[in-house]
Design an enzyme around this catalytic site. Structure first.
Site, short mmCIF file in Angstrom:
data_model
loop_
_atom_site.label_atom_id
_atom_site.label_comp_id
_atom_site.label_asym_id
_atom_site.label_seq_id
_atom_site.Cartn_x
_atom_site.Cartn_y
_atom_site.Cartn_z
N ASP A 268 0.87 -1.17 0.00
CA ASP A 268 0.00 0.00 0.00
C ASP A 268 0.92 1.23 0.00
O ASP A 268 2.14 1.12 0.12
CB ASP A 268 -0.97 -0.02 1.20
CG ASP A 268 -2.19 0.88 0.94
OD1 ASP A 268 -2.13 1.72 0.02
OD2 ASP A 268 -3.20 0.75 1.65
C1 NOJ Z 1 -3.95 4.00 0.15
C2 NOJ Z 1 -5.16 3.12 0.23
O1 NOJ Z 1 -5.13 2.38 1.44
C3 NOJ Z 1 -5.29 2.15 -0.93
O2 NOJ Z 1 -6.55 1.55 -0.85
C4 NOJ Z 1 -5.09 2.85 -2.25
O3 NOJ Z 1 -5.24 1.94 -3.30
C5 NOJ Z 1 -3.70 3.49 -2.25
N1 NOJ Z 1 -3.65 4.48 -1.19
C6 NOJ Z 1 -3.34 4.13 -3.57
O4 NOJ Z 1 -4.05 5.31 -3.77
#
Ligand code: NOJ
Length: 726
Positions: A268
């Site tokens: 993530d």
């Molecule tokens: C953080 C989020 O937790 C995730 O769901 C998302 O895909 C990513 N950022 C990328 O934007």
């Protein structure tokens, strides 16, 4: 593995820097978008990014949009970099692209996975036309605490429902052929147990029995992978002290060892770097070493692989074989998506212009939205309203709002196409002047004279539609709440309007189950409308005026009180259950409320009435390798045609680990004309009864089971069967 020779040839030809390049994804500074979620994108220098692509130091870009600019980035990668490896262009395309469909939680309320498959397909068509190969969806976390802001992005609190929606969305986004022009690669997320963060506080720790991890939180990931997903995103949280983004047991032992996953895992957003803040890694280099060696293949945004992996290899702290393995997985996905054969797939500006608005998707958005609306309560059949001869006051801060229709993950939605409540309702009326609109209050603050105007409008009306609830930014990432209630200013408005005595229909906007209080809870009718997207107004009008007979069911339990969280229907049985009608002392209950939901999982009314016969079992004893068939007669005993969600639950009566009081095992939405009956049949085998025992192995245990076929998780009459020993 197909393409294996090409991939091995490439790996043999790659420098270490080029290999590391494939393991990094960065926010797309060439096509910057959505500053709120990608602040770094705007800080990067586009020319520098082009140079990095040229020198083979970027494998993927994310959250950019636009076919022409994407094509130029791809041209640099393919034509100007030494080995011509194509870029993978990713984005958070969650519940719609230009056309916005209901938030995933709302769509799950439809209990129609095939509907989710169709909206995902439509989304994939729009996203791939706009220069995107790869979405960071579906989110398949099981959410059992409504304080968590990201409940909105899930399919709710149930494992089986989450599995069905996870698989359907993967099928929908990807389509049958990964190399087709409109196939969008998926990334089930967040691996794993992110939905179980403590206290519903985003990013918080997860401390759970390994059996719960396997019984509740892993199955939707397995379902998504079985449906063909080729990438996964690791989660921010730790699990029993080991951060998911460096968790060898998850990323290697389970994923590759047990499940034979051949794709790659992306972190993530900076979750690899965050190992340092967790206190799990000493510094960035240590974080890179721990993450990569645990099985995290691609680093999203942090740059820790780009900055440290080369030195780690030189120092012998990472082996070249480990790096090669991660590169192999990334290249495998690029090859499977057809990017080596057609790197310009999804990068056609003419197609983007042509498909910027697909009218059929509006119709799908409207149908999906109305199928997501849950009728919780309808005292005195106040709904549906009449299209003429009834004076209607539409009151509340969401009456004329378009800013909060899209929900928390609407970064590419076409704002110009959003239809608000007033517009949708007025268009449905025979006499549009029968509708009076008064905001009455702001979302969190009172407005001067608002309540007085609302009360006057309510007095002059035959019925009030009260559009209340949460704004879109009360849900989503980092939006946990302690009190899952309607903001005080809106509650005050509801109390004043209800005091007029005019019947009130609450049209609730919400990204989670809410604890309903006072006049909202006591309203004559309650509609849960989540965040419904582009076609909100027409869809709500369809339900309010009865052009569509509501058929959705709650995918999350609405609690009696906010303090019950985490509350979910399928909780383990306690030793002191709260038995209705017995003295309350020394039972599992709070001083103020019972250990029960106000509206349970699976609940939802329609404008007709369904009657359930007692389930008929093919046998009361199920042989170890046999199949049990259960049949129930469902009758539409009301005066309107309608749809019902028939739900099958079981309970393992005596087991070597305490089992949930009920678990959903099957469901089916059926359409019945007024007066019509249907025999609904389900089959079960012992695989449906299995759970992870004290030894953490998956097995069913012989013995007695209760079985319900019911319209919700707390209704119906149980029948019993026995699973016989082998
Ligand atoms: C953080 C989020 O937790 C995730 O769901 C998302 O895909 C990513 N950022 C990328 O934007």
């Amino acid at each position: 593995m197909p393409h294996q020779r090409r991939i091995e040839r490439l790996i043999a030809a790659m420098t270490l820097e080029e290999k590391i390049g494939q393991l990094g994804a960065f926010a797309d500074a060439l096509r910057p978008f959505a500053f709120e979620v990608n602040p770094e994108t705007f800080a990067r220098d586009a020319e520098q990014v082009r140079e990095q692509i040229r020198s083979g130091r970027v494998g993927a870009l994310f959250n950019g949009v636009g076919a022409a600019e994407g094509r130029e980035a791809q041209r640099i990668a393919v034509e100007e970099s030494r080995l011509g490896i194509p870029l993978l262009l990713g984005a958070d395309v969650i519940h719609g692209m230009r056309t916005v469909f209901p938030i995933p939680l709302g769509e799950a309320a439809s209990f129609e996975p095939d509907l989710a498959e169709r909206t995902a397909r439509a989304t994939a068509k729009e996203a791939t036309a706009a220069g995107i190969h790869w979405t960071f969806a579906p989110m398949v976390d099981v959410a059992r605490d409504q304080r968590w802001g990201r409940v909105a992005e899930t399919s709710g609190e149930d494992v089986y429902l989450s599995c069905e929606f996870a698989a359907a969305r993967v099928r929908g986004f990807q389509g049958g052929d990964l190399t087709a022009p409109d196939s969008l690669l998926t990334t089930p997320k967040h691996f794993a147990a992110y939905g179980a963060i403590s206290a519903g506080l985003d990013y918080n720790f997860v401390d759970m029995a390994p059996q719960t991890l396997r019984d509740v939180h892993l199955p939707p990931f397995k379902a998504a992978l079985d449906a063909g997903a080729l990438t996964l995103m690791s989660s921010f949280n730790d699990i029993n002290g080991v951060p998911a983004s460096a968790n060898r047991e998850l990323l290697t032992d389970i994923l590759r060892g047990e499940w034979k996953f051949e794709g790659f895992v992306v972190s993530d957003y900076t979750s690899d770097l965050e190992l340092v803040a967790h206190g799990y890694a000493a510094d960035e280099a240590d974080a890179a070493q721990k993450a990569l060696s645990a099985g995290l293949d691609m680093s999203l945004q942090s740059g820790v692989y780009a900055n440290h992996v080369a030195a780690l290899v030189e120092q012998g702290r990472l082996s070249m074989a480990e790096v090669d393995e991660a590169v192999r997985r990334v290249l495998h996905v690029k090859a499977a998506a057809g990017l080596f054969d057609d790197p310009y797939r999804c990068l056609d500006a003419a197609r983007e212009a042509d498909q910027s608005h697909i009218p059929a998707h509006d119709a799908l958005a409207r149908d999906c939205a109305r199928r997501s609306i849950v009728l919780l309560k309808n005292d005195g059949d106040v709904l549906p309203l009449k299209k003429s001869g009834q004076r209607i006051a539409l009151i509340g801060p969401f009456a004329q709002d378009t800013a909060h229709l899209g929900g928390c993950w609407n970064i590419f939605g076409d704002a110009s196409r959003m239809v608000d409540l007033e517009t949708g309702l007025r268009a449905a009326l025979d006499d549009p002047s029968a509708l009076v609109v008064v905001p009455g209050s702001g979302i969190e603050d009172a407005v001067e004279g608002g309540i007085e105007a609302a009360v006057a409008a309510a007095r002059a009306a035959d019925v009030v539609l009260l559009a209340l609830g949460e704004p879109h930014d009360f849900s989503g990432e980092a939006q946990s709440r302690t009190q899952i209630v309607i903001p005080a200013a809106q509650q005050a408005l509801a109390e004043a309007v209800a005091a007029t005595g005019t019947p009130v229909v609450v049209v609730l906007r919400n990204g989670r189950a809410l604890a309903l209080e006072g006049a909202v809870r006591e309203a004559q009718a309650l509609l849960v409308t989540w965040f419904l997207g582009t076609q909100t107004g027409p869809a709500v009008a369809d339900v309010v005026f009865g052009d569509y007979n509501p058929s959705a069911r709650l995918p999350v339990s609405f609690p009696q009180d906010a303090g019950q969280q985490p509350y979910f229907y399928n909780h383990p049985a306690t030793g002191r259950p709260n038995v209705p009608g017995t003295p309350r002392f020394f039972q599992t209950r709070w001083r103020e409320v019972p250990h029960a939901a106000l509206y349970p999982f699976g609940h939802g009314l329609t404008y007709t009435r369904f009657e359930y016969g007692l389930p008929q079992l093919s046998a009361t004893r199920l042989g170890w390798d046999d199949t049990l068939t259960v049949r129930t007669r469902i009758t539409n005993a009301g005066a309107r045609d309608g749809e019902d969600v028939v739900q099958l639950y079981v309970r393992d009566r005596i087991a070597s680990r305490v089992r949930p009081v009920r678990e959903l095992k099957r469901f089916r939405k059926i359409a019945l004309a007024a007066g019509q009956s249907l025999d609904v049949e389900f089959t079960l085998t012992r695989a449906d009864l299995a759970f992870h025992g004290v030894d953490n192995r998956l097995a069913a245990e012989p013995g007695l089971f209760d079985l319900w076929i019911a319209p919700s998780a707390t209704t119906g009459e149980a029948v019993q069967f026995e699973l016989l020993a082998p």
